[in-house]
Motif scaffolding. Sequence first.
Motif, short mmCIF file in Angstrom:
data_model
loop_
_atom_site.label_atom_id
_atom_site.label_comp_id
_atom_site.label_asym_id
_atom_site.label_seq_id
_atom_site.Cartn_x
_atom_site.Cartn_y
_atom_site.Cartn_z
N UNK A 162 0.20 -1.24 0.04
CA UNK A 162 0.26 0.16 0.16
C UNK A 162 0.71 1.28 -0.01
N UNK A 163 2.13 1.67 0.86
CA UNK A 163 2.80 2.79 0.75
C UNK A 163 3.73 3.10 -0.20
N UNK A 164 3.67 1.92 -1.05
CA UNK A 164 4.32 1.88 -2.63
C UNK A 164 2.93 2.37 -3.85
N UNK A 165 2.22 1.79 -3.09
CA UNK A 165 0.86 2.17 -4.52
C UNK A 165 0.56 4.10 -3.75
N UNK A 166 1.19 4.05 -2.69
CA UNK A 166 0.62 5.40 -2.53
C UNK A 166 1.96 6.55 -3.16
N UNK A 167 2.69 6.28 -3.46
CA UNK A 167 3.73 6.54 -3.65
C UNK A 167 3.52 7.01 -5.03
N UNK A 168 3.93 5.88 -5.63
CA UNK A 168 3.03 5.32 -7.46
C UNK A 168 2.44 6.26 -7.54
N UNK A 169 1.06 6.64 -7.01
CA UNK A 169 0.17 7.84 -7.22
C UNK A 169 0.73 8.90 -7.19
#
Lengths: 284, 450
Positions: B212-219
């Motif tokens: 989740x943190x990685x996806x949030x960062x990528x967004x």
Amino acid sequence: VVLPLLVAATISVAATTTDLRDLVAAVGGDRVSVESLTDPRHDPHAFEISPRQLVRLREARLLVRIGLDHEPWLRRAVGGLTTLPRDLDASRAVMLLGTETPRLRAERSAHVHAFGNTHYWLDPENARPLTLRILEELSALAPADRAVFEANRARFIARLDAGLSRWEQMLRPFAGARVVTAHDTWPYFARRFGLVVAASVEERPGVPPSAAYVARLVERMRATGVRVVIGEPAAPAALLRRIADRTGAQVVTLAPSVGSDSEAVDYLTLFDVNVRRLATALAP
Amino acid sequence: VSLALEILVLPVLACLVLAGIHAYLGLHVLARGVIFVDLAFAQVAALGMAAALLAGHALGSDAAYSHALVFTAAGAALFATVRTNATHHAEGGGGADSIPQEAIIGIVYAVAAALTVMILDRLPQGGDQIKQLLVGDVLAVTGTEVARTAAVYAGIGLVHWLVRRPLLALSFGGEVSARRAWDFLFYFTFGVVVTSSVRIAGVLLVFAYLIVPAVAGALVSATVRGRLLVGWTVGFAVSVLGLTASYRWDLPPGAAVVSTFGAVLACIAGAHGIVVLARRARREGLRALSGIAAVVAGLVAIAGAFLAAVPGADHPWLNAAETVAPIVLTTFLTEGERRTFAESHAAIARGAAELDRLRALAVDVQWGTRELDPERRERLRQFLASRGEIVAGDRLVLATLRRHARHRQRFVVGLPLAMIGATAAFGLARHARAKRRSRPVAGDVQIRQR
């Protein structure tokens, strides 16, 4: 030529648990061959039947089970059988606890065993009606052996009575003591020996309690001076230890079934082991 | 409050430690597209532990731990080899390039899980302990566990920082020599981290911390540094929020944190969408919103049609509207029904309050803080059971009244909603399509590039 005949003469019985297996063996003696379908070291609710056990179930002339909702896997296992064995639902033989689940489910409070608590074999007094029902079923299958079964049962009951007075004597000094249990496994045991289960750590096995619940539990345990937390092999050991550390209580791991602990080798030693451990933990 | 702190302080610390390393490793995992590799590693380590038990070692002994480590290394070697081969084949145009890494990961997971089951079946004792390696309960962490984990992760973090160039190049694309060795280093350190995290927090929570943190960062950000900062912020905030929520509303802690992750990610994605939409609206005017408005109108039409077609089903939007404004419901009740409705409501409020009071009394009695003689205790038990049924019965009455109302709302509310929604959706969709056709193609490309 003689050997197969002898084997054929025994009644093949399938019990769903090791505890029931021992009770059947106590009554049947060498006239029955009985095996437990489940291994007490594994979770009874997440059980997967193996081919050998399916064969066992197919050959069985009598199936002895805990009943209620203790064996969710059994319906599927039996579904494939063409001829069903005689069925003994042992829960019909005893007085159940924990049956007051609302019929109209509007409350959100958790209740694992919707039809009553299934751990009734943990009251040794229940072995009396249970063995009586087993005796009736076995006698129906082999009327000629009734006298043998009755003699076997009488011997077992004599040993049970001796055990009961021994266990009651060991736990009498602690009558009324409050304990916390890991799961809701021990109401029958506690009632028999005059203990009070104040609360369980995991109300639903496998669903970890919330932080607030643990906090309330710790607070209550400190306030009332509960000194013993009853664990079991399947309980979350780390959580129990942490609760015990915070309250100065002691975790004592009891065996809920025959064979779930290497010392609990049969139905009577099961209580020897549990009573001894509990008495040691409760002693000041 | 002090008790809450006492209970929560170690879990929060543990979660912060997890968030620190997993937000970073998650960037790699996401970039490599090996989303479920952590589940595979957790299962492989559990298999190692099971093998150690089978060999006669005690769980938690050094021998058992080295078993788990060797199995993890073997898994890392397998993943590193397979990846290199796949790339090699891709370059050579072979047939194996069509096999994605996720397939190998899934196979490793399934086979490791099956082998574990078979070993546990043979074990003389302790199958449940292995299972607990995969479940984990963040409430039960001890101070030494947190300290040891933090030290190990700090060491691994340092290694990753020292060799960040080849590792980042491997994950995000770039030229690297000795791919296999670097790949192995990545997977092995990753396996060690995941294995010890899972023991603390369980697979569910570890997966959430990783992805989740990685996806949030990528967004939000395009650079590795920006993604890492966003990931850490999200991971830390969610740890504190989720565990506090677990305490406040009495929820299982791990599940509460994972759900908070979901909610926060949804918020970030929603905000992201609104920003994109607002940008387009500024450029093209309100017409840019016609597409999304058409979708909303379509949903309204479907909800109305569903109410008209199946009034007996659940209509959560209507329930919500009735909770906010009871008049939506009461207008559709007869005079007598309205009286029953009010009476049942009052009875439920009274009964629930009384039940709460008596349940608290029952708990007090159970704990021995209040004395009650056996006969009154039995009466309390029976009263609780029967009163519970009565309150449930009153709720049933409310549900029945609501069902009656639904059958009347069917044509008065459902049909008009369906027709209005459908008309609006149709008009808006045509509007949006006309707009797209009128837009020059070159401009479209330009916008995309920007």
